[in-house]
Design a protein around this motif. Structure first.
Motif, PDB file in Angstrom:
ATOM      1  N   SER A  75       0.842  -1.283   0.190  1.00 26.97           N
ATOM      2  CA  SER A  75      -0.260  -0.254  -0.062  1.00 26.97           C
ATOM      3  C   SER A  75       1.098   0.987   0.003  1.00 26.97           C
ATOM      4  O   SER A  75       1.995   1.056   0.294  1.00 26.97           O
ATOM      5  N   ILE A  76      -0.015   2.192  -0.720  1.00 27.13           N
ATOM      6  CA  ILE A  76       1.023   3.605  -0.197  1.00 27.13           C
ATOM      7  C   ILE A  76      -0.331   4.412   0.931  1.00 27.13           C
ATOM      8  O   ILE A  76      -0.828   4.436   0.695  1.00 27.13           O
ATOM      9  N   PHE A  90      -2.262  12.875  -4.260  1.00 33.67           N
ATOM     10  CA  PHE A  90      -1.667  11.802  -4.861  1.00 33.67           C
ATOM     11  C   PHE A  90      -1.842  12.073  -7.100  1.00 33.67           C
ATOM     12  O   PHE A  90      -0.865  11.735  -7.495  1.00 33.67           O
ATOM     13  N   TYR A  95      -0.479   8.869  -8.385  1.00 36.82           N
ATOM     14  CA  TYR A  95      -0.057   7.866  -8.303  1.00 36.82           C
ATOM     15  C   TYR A  95      -1.255   7.039  -8.262  1.00 36.82           C
ATOM     16  O   TYR A  95      -1.426   5.553  -8.541  1.00 36.82           O
ATOM     17  N   TYR A  96      -2.381   7.805  -9.298  1.00 37.86           N
ATOM     18  CA  TYR A  96      -3.374   6.954  -9.412  1.00 37.86           C
ATOM     19  C   TYR A  96      -2.802   5.780 -10.371  1.00 37.86           C
ATOM     20  O   TYR A  96      -3.227   5.299 -10.277  1.00 37.86           O
ATOM     21  N   GLY A  99      -1.172   3.060  -8.930  1.00 39.51           N
ATOM     22  CA  GLY A  99      -1.998   2.259  -8.458  1.00 39.51           C
ATOM     23  C   GLY A  99      -2.354   0.965  -9.235  1.00 39.51           C
ATOM     24  O   GLY A  99      -2.361  -0.007  -9.055  1.00 39.51           O
ATOM     25  N   LYS A 100      -3.029   1.879 -10.243  1.00 42.55           N
ATOM     26  CA  LYS A 100      -3.352   1.002 -11.031  1.00 42.55           C
ATOM     27  C   LYS A 100      -2.168   0.240 -12.416  1.00 42.55           C
ATOM     28  O   LYS A 100      -3.126  -1.192 -12.229  1.00 42.55           O
ATOM     29  N   TYR A 102       0.689  -1.475 -10.803  1.00 40.12           N
ATOM     30  CA  TYR A 102       1.390  -2.174 -10.402  1.00 40.12           C
ATOM     31  C   TYR A 102       0.228  -2.751  -9.118  1.00 40.12           C
ATOM     32  O   TYR A 102       0.552  -3.374  -8.226  1.00 40.12           O
ATOM     33  N   ASP A 103      -0.766  -2.565  -9.103  1.00 29.60           N
ATOM     34  CA  ASP A 103      -2.526  -3.147  -8.893  1.00 29.60           C
ATOM     35  C   ASP A 103      -1.290  -3.155  -6.656  1.00 29.60           C
ATOM     36  O   ASP A 103      -1.629  -4.087  -6.285  1.00 29.60           O
ATOM     37  N   VAL A 104      -1.534  -1.667  -6.841  1.00 29.47           N
ATOM     38  CA  VAL A 104      -0.818  -1.357  -5.247  1.00 29.47           C
ATOM     39  C   VAL A 104      -1.965  -0.700  -4.743  1.00 29.47           C
ATOM     40  O   VAL A 104      -2.644   0.423  -5.559  1.00 29.47           O
ATOM     41  N   ARG A 105      -2.934  -0.181  -3.345  1.00 27.88           N
ATOM     42  CA  ARG A 105      -3.441   0.129  -2.995  1.00 27.88           C
ATOM     43  C   ARG A 105      -3.115   2.126  -2.095  1.00 27.88           C
ATOM     44  O   ARG A 105      -2.037   1.714  -1.666  1.00 27.88           O
ATOM     45  N   LEU A 106      -4.113   2.507  -2.693  1.00 29.16           N
ATOM     46  CA  LEU A 106      -3.338   3.848  -2.377  1.00 29.16           C
ATOM     47  C   LEU A 106      -4.352   4.136  -0.803  1.00 29.16           C
ATOM     48  O   LEU A 106      -5.943   3.893  -0.326  1.00 29.16           O
TER      49      LEU A 106
END
Ligand code: SF4
Length: 363
Positions: A75-76, A90, A95-96, A99-100, A102-106
């Protein structure tokens, strides 16, 4: 815990990957399913060229490094200061898309659930996500701060609490709350963006190119080192001493094992100074200087200016840069090994701002 890894350059992605290869965080993270949080500094909704916010390429480098090694629960987590929008920060910094891709949660801490805790008499509402994190990687920017003189790893944790806690921290003076917050939860690894942190203000506007990133597991040691790079004695920064007293880490730089992965030999074109740096630049004779040397000299001059010791102290400008390697001039003074042929010079490639400051005071 006592290693400080240090790298020079201008490519934040490559530099971070090299640091991670040296640090091997995969050996520190409990398991591949561990919850990992990346905590950048997005204090305001501004791009990193202003000297306030973490370069996103550092974040991307960490995500790619961890994903390749099988760590996917990332997560970030961040909140902008009171009065600015984390979501805008973000957005401005991409950052959006990160997130998309790398499939990372913001996680915007302003929307997160909180855990109420009181530490050393200071009450906090701290992000539940942060409290449930197994491995926290803090990504502060080394820069000036109008109230605490500087900000780095310890103060970066302030983005993990509610706006109400931030306001309360300011109302009782920031130093004790910063130290207490780190006693509650500090980073497991700190990677410091010192590419172009601001000379004065956490919100940016006076970026100073220094082209370096360094990393450390001990937040107190990390900030003590960062202070020396900005020309501060650790005694100048109350919250670092308090954090040591609260058991967060050590201020003993003699205990540190500083590992330089390279030298600042590359001469990057220096950006035109802005704001306060224009004024300080009039004291510098810079000829093919590495930004690490030139930027560090700006910080040292800033420290002198703060105690009214700049003024007419120097008859001639202070020399810095690789063109001085061949200059023999007993009448001039300079900083860095390249100026060793001058009448007076402080060695180091580059010297720390603290070493430069002592030297400048002696002229
Ligand atoms: S001493 Fe010379 S080579 Fe070293 S950082 Fe300074 S200018 Fe660059």
């Amino acid at each position: 815990m006592r290693d400080i890894f240090h790298i020079y350059g201008t490519d934040g992605f490559e530099m971070t990957q090299s640091l991670l290869t040296a640090i091997e965080p995969e050996k520190l993270i409990p398991s591949q399913s561990s919850k990992i949080a990346l905590k950048p500094n997005l204090v305001v909704a501004a791009k990193p060229d202003g000297g306030a916010t973490t370069h996103p390429e550092i974040v991307i480098a960490i995500i790619e490094y961890l994903k390749v090694r099988g760590f996917h629960n990332i997560s970030i987590v961040e909140s902008a200061w009171v009065g600015d929008s984390t979501k805008r920060a973000f957005e401005v910094n991409g950052y959006y898309t990160i997130g998309k891709t790398y499939d990372v949660r913001l996680v915007d801490v302003k929307d997160d659930a909180y855990v109420a805790k009181t530490v050393h008499g200071v009450p906090f509402e701290i992000s539940k996500t942060i409290m449930e994190t197994d491995f926290l990687i803090s990504l502060p920017v080394l820069k000036g701060h109008c109230q605490t003189s500087m900000t780095c790893a310890l103060k970066n944790m302030k983005g993990c609490v509610s706006d109400r806690s931030k306001r309360h921290s300011h109302s009782i003076g920031l130093h004790k709350p910063i130290a207490a917050l780190n006693a509650l939860r500090c980073a497991d690894l700190v990677i410091v963006d010192s590419l172009n942190g601001d000379l004065d203000f956490e919100e940016g506007g006076n970026p100073v190119q220094t082209d370096r990133i360094f990393a450390c597991r001990d937040s107190v040691l990390c900030d003590t080192y960062g202070a020396s790079l900005m020309g501060f004695e650790v005694e100048d920064i109350d919250y670092i001493l308090l954090a040591e007293r609260f058991g967060v880490g050590t201020t003993n730089l003699d205990f540190a094992n500083i590992i330089f992965l390279n030298e600042p030999s590359e001469i990057a074109p220096l950006p035109l100074p802005t704001g306060k740096a224009i004024y300080l630049n009039q004291y510098i004779d810079s000829r093919s200087a590495c930004s690490a040397c030139h930027g560090t000299l700006l910080h040292a001059l800033k420290r002198l200016d703060e105690v009214n010791q700049l003024g007419s102290r120097f008859d001639r400008k202070i020399c810095v840069g690789q063109e001085f390697k061949t200059v023999q001039d007993p009448s001039r003074a300079g900083v860095g090994t390249c100026t060793g042929g001058l009448g007076k010079s402080v060695p180091g490639c580059p010297p720390t701002a603290l070493a430069m400051l002592e030297f400048l005071k002696s002229l």
